[in-house]
Design a protein around this motif. Structure first.
Motif, PDB file in Angstrom:
ATOM      1  N   ALA A   7      -4.365   1.711 -14.774  1.00 55.57           N
ATOM      2  CA  ALA A   7      -4.276   0.933 -13.532  1.00 55.57           C
ATOM      3  C   ALA A   7      -2.995   1.252 -12.773  1.00 55.57           C
ATOM      4  O   ALA A   7      -3.005   1.439 -11.548  1.00 55.57           O
ATOM      5  N   GLN A   8      -1.875   1.324 -13.494  1.00 52.15           N
ATOM      6  CA  GLN A   8      -0.600   1.641 -12.861  1.00 52.15           C
ATOM      7  C   GLN A   8      -0.625   3.041 -12.256  1.00 52.15           C
ATOM      8  O   GLN A   8      -0.175   3.260 -11.133  1.00 52.15           O
ATOM      9  N   ARG A   9      -1.124   4.004 -13.021  1.00 52.58           N
ATOM     10  CA  ARG A   9      -1.162   5.387 -12.541  1.00 52.58           C
ATOM     11  C   ARG A   9      -2.049   5.520 -11.317  1.00 52.58           C
ATOM     12  O   ARG A   9      -1.701   6.191 -10.341  1.00 52.58           O
ATOM     13  N   LYS A  10      -3.208   4.852 -11.347  1.00 55.36           N
ATOM     14  CA  LYS A  10      -4.127   4.907 -10.219  1.00 55.36           C
ATOM     15  C   LYS A  10      -3.486   4.302  -8.969  1.00 55.36           C
ATOM     16  O   LYS A  10      -3.599   4.851  -7.865  1.00 55.36           O
ATOM     17  N   LEU A  11      -2.820   3.181  -9.155  1.00 59.38           N
ATOM     18  CA  LEU A  11      -2.143   2.532  -8.034  1.00 59.38           C
ATOM     19  C   LEU A  11      -1.085   3.463  -7.428  1.00 59.38           C
ATOM     20  O   LEU A  11      -1.012   3.634  -6.205  1.00 59.38           O
ATOM     21  N   ILE A  12      -0.263   4.045  -8.285  1.00 59.19           N
ATOM     22  CA  ILE A  12       0.793   4.945  -7.817  1.00 59.19           C
ATOM     23  C   ILE A  12       0.197   6.153  -7.118  1.00 59.19           C
ATOM     24  O   ILE A  12       0.699   6.609  -6.083  1.00 59.19           O
ATOM     25  N   LYS A  13      -0.897   6.685  -7.668  1.00 55.48           N
ATOM     26  CA  LYS A  13      -1.553   7.858  -7.074  1.00 55.48           C
ATOM     27  C   LYS A  13      -2.083   7.535  -5.675  1.00 55.48           C
ATOM     28  O   LYS A  13      -1.953   8.339  -4.741  1.00 55.48           O
ATOM     29  N   ILE A  14      -2.685   6.357  -5.517  1.00 57.49           N
ATOM     30  CA  ILE A  14      -3.225   5.975  -4.205  1.00 57.49           C
ATOM     31  C   ILE A  14      -2.095   5.767  -3.196  1.00 57.49           C
ATOM     32  O   ILE A  14      -2.196   6.204  -2.045  1.00 57.49           O
ATOM     33  N   ILE A  46      -8.932   5.894   3.426  1.00 53.59           N
ATOM     34  CA  ILE A  46      -7.481   6.060   3.534  1.00 53.59           C
ATOM     35  C   ILE A  46      -7.086   6.448   4.949  1.00 53.59           C
ATOM     36  O   ILE A  46      -6.112   5.942   5.506  1.00 53.59           O
ATOM     37  N   ARG A  47      -7.882   7.318   5.543  1.00 54.19           N
ATOM     38  CA  ARG A  47      -7.561   7.754   6.906  1.00 54.19           C
ATOM     39  C   ARG A  47      -7.697   6.591   7.890  1.00 54.19           C
ATOM     40  O   ARG A  47      -6.887   6.445   8.811  1.00 54.19           O
ATOM     41  N   SER A  48      -8.712   5.772   7.705  1.00 55.83           N
ATOM     42  CA  SER A  48      -8.880   4.643   8.614  1.00 55.83           C
ATOM     43  C   SER A  48      -7.863   3.542   8.338  1.00 55.83           C
ATOM     44  O   SER A  48      -7.491   2.791   9.237  1.00 55.83           O
ATOM     45  N   ILE A  49      -7.384   3.446   7.099  1.00 57.81           N
ATOM     46  CA  ILE A  49      -6.380   2.434   6.767  1.00 57.81           C
ATOM     47  C   ILE A  49      -5.093   2.663   7.556  1.00 57.81           C
ATOM     48  O   ILE A  49      -4.456   1.720   8.027  1.00 57.81           O
TER      49      ILE A  49
END
Length: 792
Positions: A180-187, A343-346
């Motif tokens: 979860a931490q890695r995924k969050l950091i990656k995003i 991500i682009r729309s965010i």
């Protein structure tokens, strides 16, 4: 409900499904015709010229020895640089990121130039790091904060650190915390990369800082959906009814643009769900508030497509043998594409037809690669993926499309139809494909790998021989992002393990110290009914953290190898001195505090005179204990007592400064000096006194003093912040007392935001000082983290 944000969910998903169905039909026809086989075979013939090398017997042995001795991230980078492979390694790695994450075409001259610039910059960073530095420096909090300082986004980084800590503490046992931490950091990193790519280069420093600040926060807000929506709904934590109720809340949010109230939620997950609802609501509101009007609808449409395709995938049952190929693959196409398009729309980037189409076609490639790598874990979990479903039903269902063949069809389609046979794209994608197979083979073992390959390639035996030759013989196909991923997972696991060890040490040593603190009555004091010993034990029995004595124990026993029983008098003396300082600090003539450690202060339980005498009594008791260090030579003990006496004098001076400063406005320098005298010296003593007993070198003692100075100020700033922002129940004392007494603090001088930045600057200076300490500094590193992240 905001009417402007309403979307027609069914129509939106139907149109997306039509596009996915058209793409899948094209791919299906190519699979049936095996159109990819001759073309990719030819591609591999050209590709292998750069990847299959013929070595002499001597070079093979030296090459093998070289790779076998590689240990870890830093060593591997050094080896690549030494062998002249680093440039190509970074080039293919950055090129792949531009393809996958940024949706770029490698044919563009501007893109080629950007890739070259990034490669040169990254190489400079990787190869000019001092050998003695920890290989994780760039990825620890001090290193990341230094980067944030350069970009002017310190406050966003401080905010993010607090959020990541909170998420980490609230990941339940049923979810994989490191993942979860890695995924969050990656995003978060992905959103920042896209924001940087969208910048024109003409932004002012202020505009750049503002955009990066927003990107960090948006990245976190979007990334939060993975542990708290995707992973949670995939797990077995929620019941079926809870999942339905929770899913309905998400659907309402995405179709109306407003987060509904949670309503009544009962059961063991109620507190957890309330916490998640609050965090996701804040995240959603932040994303919505930072949307441009012209991109807002697109964001909600893409978010809904992503969510709904995930739901369709999630609700499949592996025991159902009647799913069609379309039911298996269409949701995957949709979720893989929409997750990146969001991500682009965010970040409210404008429409880019080229980006959108490339991203749409590219998504399934990554998804199939991930599903291939995870197929055995997914099968164990009973999850429906193209691979698990094919493995279970391929004998019963000859109509099923082989996902491995579809994977190579997608590669063929991307290289030759989407990227128009661009040589660089072909090179990078084949690198990635072979690297994925190599990593998979290494992970599961040759026997199991050959078994699964026999099954998945039964219809393409000649092409499989080509592939396996590349897997067996090809070199130079690994990627920096995979190395970084493995490195990050290792760091996160080690960090969690060290944190657990730190907490266990704190708990164990605290209990150990508490057992030795009570002062026993002698015969004379028992007859006279002297209240001082009772008063001393009352103060000593409070719920103290025992940080100073725990630090001394960790340094003495763990780092210097001193006997635990031999240093017990030292630990007692530190607690006696600290408790004495608190008693005196609380007196009506000084801070006039009413509570300490959640209980009435000593002068309220007894009276002021007894409190004063008890403070003096404990100070002398501390000296007595220091003089009882019988396992050490007399000269060493005398040096320790001399040092201790000087520190008590310094602390008295610090307290006097504090009292004299009441109602006065201090300068930052004056406050820093006073804070060190009041707080930092106690930390210094906890580090230096064991060092004195261990006869440490003066140079080492000087480094420890430097660490203590910066750590002590960081600790004091955190105290000042807690006095403004803390929870009175958690703190065990009233908040706002500094303002009430008109006392200068880091918050009153700097304000909350600047005080936080100053605290983190002191944190970085303390962290950087730790690099010079010859002992293992794991305990001190986590102590420092505790100091700035504590809530009491």
């Amino acid at each position: 409900m905001n009417e402007e944000l309403l979307i027609n969910a069914d129509e939106c998903y139907r149109l997306a499904g039509q596009k996915a169905a058209h793409y899948f039909k094209t791919l299906s026809e190519q699979v049936m015709q095996q159109a990819y086989v001759p073309t990719l075979t030819k591609d591999f013939q050209a590709w292998k010229q750069n990847h299959i090398h013929h070595y002499s017997i001597l070079s093979l042995f030296s090459r093998k020895r070289g790779k076998e001795t590689l240990q870890g991230y830093r060593h591997y980078i050094q080896w690549l640089n030494y062998t002249g492979k680093l440039d190509d390694y970074l080039d293919r790695s950055i090129s792949y990121i531009y393809l996958r994450d940024l949706g770029k075409s490698l044919q563009s001259g501007a893109v080629k130039k950007k890739i070259q610039d990034v490669v040169e910059s990254l190489k400079e960073h990787l190869t000019h790091t001092k050998d003695e530095e920890d290989s994780s420096d760039t990825y620890n909090m001090a290193g990341l904060y230094r980067i944030a300082q350069k970009e002017g986004v310190e406050l966003a980084m401080i905010w993010l650190v607090q959020k990541l800590k909170m998420v980490s503490e609230n990941i339940p046992e049923g979810l994989h915390a490191e993942h979860a931490q890695r995924k969050l950091i990656k995003i978060i990193a992905g959103v920042i990369m896209l924001e940087l790519e969208e910048m024109s280069g003409q932004e002012s420093p202020e505009e750049r800082t503002e955009k990066l600040d927003r990107a960090i926060r948006l990245g976190y807000c979007y990334g939060l959906t993975y542990p708290f929506i995707d992973d949670l709904l995939d797990s077995k934590i929620l019941s079926s009814d809870e999942k339905r109720k929770y899913s309905n809340l998400i659907r309402i949010t995405l179709t109306t643009g407003s987060v509904p109230e949670l309503g009544e939620w009962r059961g063991k997950n109620a507190d957890y769900i309330r916490f998640i609802h609050k965090e996701l609501r804040e995240a959603f509101e932040y994303i919505k508030a930072n949307q441009r009007k012209e991109t807002r609808t697109r964001f909600f449409e893409q978010a809904y497509v992503f969510y709904q395709s995930q739901e369709e995938d999630r609700n499949k049952d592996l025991s159902n043998e009647h799913y069609t190929n379309e039911e298996i693959f269409l949701p995957i196409i949709l979720k893989a594409a929409s997750s990146r398009l969001i991500i682009r729309s965010i970040i409210s980037a404008p429409m880019d037809e080229g980006y959108d189409s490339r991203t749409f076609y590219y998504g399934i490639y990554n998804q199939l690669a991930d599903d291939f790598a995870d197929m055995f874990g997914d099968m164990k979990e009973g999850a429906v993926t193209p691979y698990t479903y094919y493995l279970k039903y391929h004998e019963k269902r000859p109509d099923l499309i082989n996902p491995f063949e579809l994977y190579w069809t997608v590669i063929f389609h991307l290289i030759h139809n989407v990227y128009h046979s661009d040589p660089k794209t072909c090179e990078v994608m084949l690198d990635r494909a072979i690297n994925g197979l190599k990593r998979f083979k290494e992970r599961i073992g040759t026997g199991k790998y050959n078994e699964i390959m026999t099954l998945l390639t039964s219809g393409i035996p000649k092409f499989n021989r080509v592939i396996q030759k590349m897997v067996q013989k090809a070199d130079d196909v690994d990627f920096f992002d995979k190395l970084l991923r493995d490195h990050m997972i290792t760091l996160l696991k080690n960090e969690r393990k060290e944190q657990e060890e730190f907490r266990d040490t704190i708990k164990t040593v605290r209990n150990h110290i508490n057992a030795y603190l009570p002062i026993l009555r002698n015969e004379k004091t028992a007859i006279l009914k002297n209240p001082i010993i009772d008063a001393a034990n009352y103060s000593l029995s409070g719920d103290g953290k025992r940080l100073r004595s725990i630090i001394a124990w960790a340094m003495g026993v763990k780092e210097y190898g001193l006997s635990q029983s031999a240093i017990i008098p030292l630990l007692q003396s530190l607690e006696y001195m600290h408790t004495a300082s608190l008693i005196l600090d609380d007196l009506p003539s000084q801070d006039n505090a009413s509570t300490r450690r959640g209980r009435p202060t000593l002068h309220q339980v007894y009276h002021t005179s007894i409190a004063e005498l008890t403070g003096l009594f404990l100070t002398q008791k501390a000296v007595e204990e220091q003089a009882s260090l019988e396992s050490f030579d007399v000269k060493t003990v005398l040096s320790l007592i001399q040092y201790s006496a000087r520190k008590v004098q310094d602390m008295c001076e610090g307290q006097a400064m504090d009292l004299e400063s009441a109602g006065k406005i201090l300068t930052l320098e004056e406050l820093s000096i006073m804070s060190f005298y009041k707080t930092g010296i106690a930390f210094e003593a906890s580090l230096i006194m064991p060092a004195i007993l261990a006869n440490a070198k003066e140079s080492e003692i000087a480094i420890l003093k430097k660490f203590a100075y910066h750590a002590g100020i960081a600790f004091q700033i955190k105290d000042d912040l807690l006095d403004v922002e803390g929870d009175e129940f958690v703190l065990g004392k009233p908040v706002g007392s500094d303002a009430e007494k008109q006392r200068s603090t880091f918050v009153t001088i700097l304000g909350i935001e600047e005080a936080k930045k100053t605290m983190w600057e002191q944190y970085c200076l303390a962290s950087e000082a730790l690099k010079e300490v010859p002992q293992n500094t794991s305990f001190l590193k986590h102590l420092l983290n505790y100091m700035v992240n504590r809530d009491h």
